[in-house]
Design a protein around this motif. Structure first.
Motif, short mmCIF file in Angstrom:
data_model
loop_
_atom_site.label_atom_id
_atom_site.label_comp_id
_atom_site.label_asym_id
_atom_site.label_seq_id
_atom_site.Cartn_x
_atom_site.Cartn_y
_atom_site.Cartn_z
N SER A 1 -14.13 1.14 16.20
CA SER A 1 -14.03 2.38 15.43
C SER A 1 -12.83 3.21 15.90
O SER A 1 -12.57 3.28 17.11
CB SER A 1 -15.31 3.19 15.58
N PRO A 2 -12.02 3.83 15.01
CA PRO A 2 -12.17 3.87 13.55
C PRO A 2 -11.69 2.58 12.89
O PRO A 2 -11.04 1.76 13.51
CB PRO A 2 -11.28 5.04 13.16
N GLY A 3 -12.02 2.43 11.62
CA GLY A 3 -11.70 1.19 10.92
C GLY A 3 -10.22 1.01 10.66
O GLY A 3 -9.42 1.95 10.75
N LEU A 4 -9.86 -0.22 10.34
CA LEU A 4 -8.47 -0.59 10.06
C LEU A 4 -8.33 -0.92 8.58
O LEU A 4 -9.05 -1.77 8.05
CB LEU A 4 -8.07 -1.80 10.91
N TRP A 5 -7.39 -0.23 7.93
CA TRP A 5 -7.12 -0.48 6.52
C TRP A 5 -5.87 -1.34 6.39
O TRP A 5 -4.85 -1.06 7.00
CB TRP A 5 -6.90 0.82 5.76
N ILE A 6 -5.95 -2.39 5.58
CA ILE A 6 -4.76 -3.14 5.18
C ILE A 6 -4.27 -2.54 3.86
O ILE A 6 -5.05 -2.35 2.93
CB ILE A 6 -5.09 -4.64 5.01
N PHE A 7 -2.97 -2.26 3.80
CA PHE A 7 -2.38 -1.57 2.65
C PHE A 7 -3.17 -0.29 2.35
O PHE A 7 -3.87 -0.19 1.33
CB PHE A 7 -2.34 -2.47 1.42
N PRO A 8 -3.09 0.70 3.22
CA PRO A 8 -3.91 1.91 3.04
C PRO A 8 -3.60 2.69 1.77
O PRO A 8 -4.44 3.45 1.30
CB PRO A 8 -3.58 2.74 4.29
N GLN A 9 -2.41 2.51 1.21
CA GLN A 9 -2.06 3.24 0.00
C GLN A 9 -2.16 2.38 -1.26
O GLN A 9 -1.50 2.65 -2.26
CB GLN A 9 -0.63 3.80 0.11
N LEU A 10 -2.99 1.35 -1.20
CA LEU A 10 -3.09 0.42 -2.32
C LEU A 10 -3.59 1.11 -3.59
O LEU A 10 -3.12 0.82 -4.69
CB LEU A 10 -4.02 -0.74 -1.95
N PHE A 11 -4.53 2.04 -3.44
CA PHE A 11 -5.08 2.74 -4.60
C PHE A 11 -4.60 4.19 -4.68
O PHE A 11 -5.17 4.98 -5.43
CB PHE A 11 -6.62 2.71 -4.54
N ALA A 12 -3.59 4.54 -3.91
CA ALA A 12 -3.05 5.90 -3.95
C ALA A 12 -2.17 6.09 -5.18
O ALA A 12 -1.68 5.12 -5.78
CB ALA A 12 -2.25 6.19 -2.68
N ASP A 13 -1.99 7.33 -5.55
CA ASP A 13 -1.18 7.66 -6.72
C ASP A 13 0.30 7.69 -6.34
O ASP A 13 0.93 8.74 -6.27
CB ASP A 13 -1.62 9.01 -7.30
N VAL A 14 0.84 6.50 -6.05
CA VAL A 14 2.24 6.36 -5.66
C VAL A 14 2.85 5.23 -6.48
O VAL A 14 2.19 4.61 -7.33
CB VAL A 14 2.37 6.07 -4.15
N GLY A 15 4.12 4.94 -6.22
CA GLY A 15 4.80 3.87 -6.93
C GLY A 15 4.28 2.49 -6.54
O GLY A 15 3.47 2.33 -5.62
N PHE A 16 4.81 1.47 -7.24
CA PHE A 16 4.33 0.11 -7.01
C PHE A 16 4.67 -0.36 -5.60
O PHE A 16 3.82 -0.88 -4.87
CB PHE A 16 4.95 -0.84 -8.04
N PHE A 17 5.92 -0.19 -5.19
CA PHE A 17 6.33 -0.66 -3.87
C PHE A 17 5.73 0.19 -2.76
O PHE A 17 5.44 -0.32 -1.67
CB PHE A 17 7.86 -0.67 -3.78
N GLU A 18 5.55 1.50 -3.01
CA GLU A 18 4.94 2.37 -1.99
C GLU A 18 3.48 2.03 -1.75
O GLU A 18 2.91 2.38 -0.71
CB GLU A 18 5.06 3.84 -2.40
N LEU B 1 -12.69 -6.34 6.16
CA LEU B 1 -12.02 -6.10 7.44
C LEU B 1 -12.23 -4.67 7.92
O LEU B 1 -12.43 -4.42 9.11
CB LEU B 1 -10.53 -6.40 7.30
N TYR B 2 -12.22 -3.72 7.00
CA TYR B 2 -12.44 -2.33 7.39
C TYR B 2 -13.86 -2.13 7.93
O TYR B 2 -14.05 -1.45 8.95
CB TYR B 2 -12.20 -1.41 6.20
N VAL B 3 -14.84 -2.71 7.27
CA VAL B 3 -16.23 -2.55 7.72
C VAL B 3 -16.42 -3.18 9.10
O VAL B 3 -17.06 -2.61 9.99
CB VAL B 3 -17.19 -3.17 6.69
N VAL B 4 -15.83 -4.37 9.31
CA VAL B 4 -15.98 -5.05 10.60
C VAL B 4 -15.31 -4.25 11.71
O VAL B 4 -15.88 -4.03 12.79
CB VAL B 4 -15.40 -6.48 10.52
N THR B 5 -14.08 -3.80 11.48
CA THR B 5 -13.38 -3.02 12.51
C THR B 5 -14.03 -1.66 12.73
O THR B 5 -13.97 -1.11 13.83
CB THR B 5 -11.91 -2.84 12.12
N TRP B 6 -14.65 -1.11 11.70
CA TRP B 6 -15.33 0.17 11.86
C TRP B 6 -16.57 0.03 12.75
O TRP B 6 -16.90 0.93 13.51
CB TRP B 6 -15.72 0.72 10.50
N LEU B 7 -17.22 -1.12 12.67
CA LEU B 7 -18.40 -1.36 13.50
C LEU B 7 -18.03 -1.77 14.91
O LEU B 7 -18.73 -1.42 15.87
CB LEU B 7 -19.28 -2.44 12.86
N VAL B 8 -16.93 -2.50 15.07
CA VAL B 8 -16.56 -3.04 16.38
C VAL B 8 -15.53 -2.16 17.08
O VAL B 8 -15.68 -1.80 18.25
CB VAL B 8 -16.03 -4.48 16.23
#
Length: 284
Positions: free
Chosen positions: A190-207, A181-188
């Motif tokens: 721009s800028p791209g759209l992230w779903i759950f942008p903090q999924l791999f961030a160093d935060v808690g589980f719910f954050e 989805l990010y690659v498609v929105t970045w091409l169509v």
């Protein structure tokens, strides 16, 4: 860290009581940083001083009395010397998120100063550590004895493992979908759209699942130097919205002769002033 633990063991009992109270019951703000690749709790020196001067500390028994800020700093210096916490310097954030922990670096010269930061080296109760280790051994031993489990327990373990594998597969599928989805929105769009942008961030589980989506806008930061430079370059009169006063023309030295008055300063307001010039009489 074994040397610090040995040094803590030689501390007086009242110092251990104060350190344990500051660590878990003082109510001061606990910050999380990264020291040598490990997450560690740290605090600000001024917060510890306020905690020792609070009414909650005054109610404790078998602890040194603290009635002033100087006594609080002296007591905290003694705890620092025993290795309950170390003076550190904060660095940059690990990631670009707001709640990302900062890197910590131990300062070679140790001293207690209220404006500085200190990382905790005092771990929890050894009893809890021993109980946790025994629990891990029990789980491993139970896994080894899996063939001897009753049929009902084995069926339950099977469904539980299938559920965990399903959650793991769902996580990988969500990761792939959000990337596509990010690659498609970045091409169509721009800028791209992230779903759950903090999924791999160093935060808690719910954050990790907040916010639901976010556009990948570049972050613009204006340096403080440029702001100060703009203020310094702007003239004071223009900054206040007033027109600058017209410059007063300098009087040339050649026009001021002995026996003659200097020429009048021209007026910019449109009003002319008369003056009388005295000429000395001739000696003849």
């Amino acid at each position: 860290m074994s040397s610090f633990a040995a040094n803590q063991a030689t501390a007086p009992a009242e110092h251990k009581t104060v350190a344990n109270w500051l660590r878990s019951k003082s109510g001061q703000k606990v910050r999380v940083g990264v020291l040598d690749g490990q997450r560690k709790d740290y605090f600000k020196g001024s917060a510890a001083v306020k905690a020792l001067l609070s009414p909650a500390y005054a109610k404790l028994k078998k602890v040194p009395k603290v009635t002033s800020e100087t006594e609080a700093v002296q007591l905290l210096s003694q705890l620092n010397a025993k290795g309950f916490f170390l003076r550190v310097q904060r660095g940059d954030k690990v990631t670009s998120t707001k709640k990302s922990p900062r890197t910590l670096q131990v300062i070679r010269q140790q001293a207690f100063l209220p404006p500085d930061y200190y990382v905790w080296l005092l771990e929890g109760s050894p009893l809890m550590i021993y109980l946790g280790a025994l629990g891990m051994v029990a789980v491993i031993f139970a896994g080894v004895l899996y063939p001897l489990w009753p049929l009902s327990m084995r069926i339950g373990a099977y469904y539980l493992s299938m559920g965990l594998l399903g959650l793991l597969g769902l996580f990988f599928a969500m990761t792939i979908v959000r990337l596509i989805l990010y690659v498609v929105t970045w091409l169509v769009l721009s800028p791209g759209l992230w779903i759950f942008p903090q999924l791999f961030a160093d935060v808690g589980f719910f954050e990790s699942f907040v916010p639901l989506y976010e556009w990948d806008y570049p972050k613009k930061k204006k340096s403080k130097k440029s702001k100060k430079g703009d203020k310094a370059d702007a003239p004071p009169a223009a900054a206040k919205g007033k027109a600058p006063a017209p410059p007063t023309p300098a009087t040339p030295m050649s026009s001021v002769l002995p026996g003659m008055a200097p020429p009048p300063t021209p007026s910019f307001g449109g009003t002319q002033q008369a003056f009388i010039e005295e000429i000395p009489d001739d000696a003849s």
